[in-house]
Write an enzyme that holds these catalytic residues in place. Structure first.
Site, PDB file in Angstrom:
ATOM      1  N   GLY A  26       0.822  -1.208   0.000  1.00  0.00           N
ATOM      2  CA  GLY A  26       0.000   0.000   0.000  1.00  0.00           C
ATOM      3  C   GLY A  26       0.850   1.249   0.000  1.00  0.00           C
ATOM      4  N   GLY A  61       0.485   5.681   0.870  1.00  0.00           N
ATOM      5  CA  GLY A  61      -0.291   6.815   1.350  1.00  0.00           C
ATOM      6  C   GLY A  61       0.406   8.098   0.958  1.00  0.00           C
ATOM      7  N   PHE A  84       2.068  10.120   2.823  1.00  0.00           N
ATOM      8  CA  PHE A  84       3.336  10.286   3.519  1.00  0.00           C
ATOM      9  C   PHE A  84       4.008   8.959   3.838  1.00  0.00           C
ATOM     10  CE2 PHE A  84       0.571  13.838   4.628  1.00  0.00           C
ATOM     11  CZ  PHE A  84       1.370  14.920   4.283  1.00  0.00           C
ATOM     12  N   SER A  85       3.537   7.869   3.249  1.00  0.00           N
ATOM     13  CA  SER A  85       4.062   6.576   3.667  1.00  0.00           C
ATOM     14  C   SER A  85       3.920   5.515   2.585  1.00  0.00           C
ATOM     15  CB  SER A  85       3.297   6.102   4.910  1.00  0.00           C
ATOM     16  OG  SER A  85       1.942   5.894   4.597  1.00  0.00           O
ATOM     17  N   VAL A 109       3.477   1.058   2.721  1.00  0.00           N
ATOM     18  CA  VAL A 109       3.225  -0.055   3.631  1.00  0.00           C
ATOM     19  C   VAL A 109       3.768  -1.322   2.987  1.00  0.00           C
ATOM     20  CG1 VAL A 109       1.482  -1.371   4.891  1.00  0.00           C
ATOM     21  CG2 VAL A 109       1.154   1.089   4.510  1.00  0.00           C
ATOM     22  N   LYS A 121       4.222   0.179   8.246  1.00  0.00           N
ATOM     23  CA  LYS A 121       4.007   1.488   7.626  1.00  0.00           C
ATOM     24  C   LYS A 121       5.286   2.301   7.793  1.00  0.00           C
ATOM     25  CE  LYS A 121       0.971   5.519   8.043  1.00  0.00           C
ATOM     26  NZ  LYS A 121      -0.242   6.013   8.733  1.00  0.00           N
ATOM     27  N   ASP A 137     -10.746  11.532   9.280  1.00  0.00           N
ATOM     28  CA  ASP A 137     -10.363  11.056   7.947  1.00  0.00           C
ATOM     29  C   ASP A 137     -10.977   9.684   7.650  1.00  0.00           C
ATOM     30  OD1 ASP A 137      -9.123  11.418   5.487  1.00  0.00           O
ATOM     31  OD2 ASP A 137      -7.201  10.596   6.155  1.00  0.00           O
TER      32      ASP A 137
END
Length: 182
Positions: free
Chosen positions: A33, A35, A37-38, A40, A55, A150
């Protein structure tokens, strides 16, 4: 927690182990995955072969660094204290040279968003169960004076038997009744 020294002032008390200890404990797998800022990755604990989701959040060197640090502090602080069957569980936190790694339970079913795209729709009884799980988790958060801020299908993960987990607590806020948002 051993309180290791952190290059990101104010975060050192949140991390359990160093980079070396992370690499000694886990085999790192593929990216599962991404995001804002990240990323996974799947990781397997060497001792018992148990699989987790790790993460990785870049530390950064710009103004984004402060936002990233604040989000990490919030996410780690809240996940450490929250215990609910529909909230992702944090197992460990490590500081690496260029990133912070949160080791969390693996949700093999992926994001609810992906499942909606793949399936097109859910049967009414499935949708009712998922809706109940979301509302139960949100009710638990609110009873602990926390606002997630969120909730969306990409922040709702499913495990292999379609039990939902709320994740991504970086934008959460704690509420103090007499002081407003903290």
């Amino acid at each position: 927690m051993d309180g290791m020294t952190s290059s990101m002032s104010g975060l050192s008390d949140m991390y359990d182990r160093s980079l070396r200890n992370f690499e000694e404990q886990f085999d790192v797998g593929q990216i599962i995955g991404r995001g804002s800022f990240s990323i996974v990755r799947a990781v397997r604990r060497k001792g018992d072969k148990f699989v987790f989701a790790a993460k990785y959040v870049e530390k950064g060197t710009t103004l984004l660094d402060r936002k990233t640090k604040d989000r990490m502090k919030t996410e780690v602080r809240l996940l450490k204290r929250l215990q609910h069957p529909n909230i992702i569980q944090l197992h460990d936190v490590f500081e690496m040279e260029k990133s912070i790694v949160l080791v969390m339970e693996m949700a093999y079913g992926g994001e609810l968003f992906e499942q909606i795209l793949k399936r097109g729709r859910f049967e009414e009884n499935e949708a009712a169960v998922l809706t109940y799980q979301i509302l139960d988790a949100v009710s638990y958060l609110h009873s602990n004076n926390i606002i997630h801020r969120d909730i969306k299908p990409s922040n709702l993960l499913l495990n292999s038997d379609c039990h939902l987990r709320v994740c991504d607590f970086g934008l959460c806020r704690s509420i103090k009744e007499d002081k407003g948002m903290l």
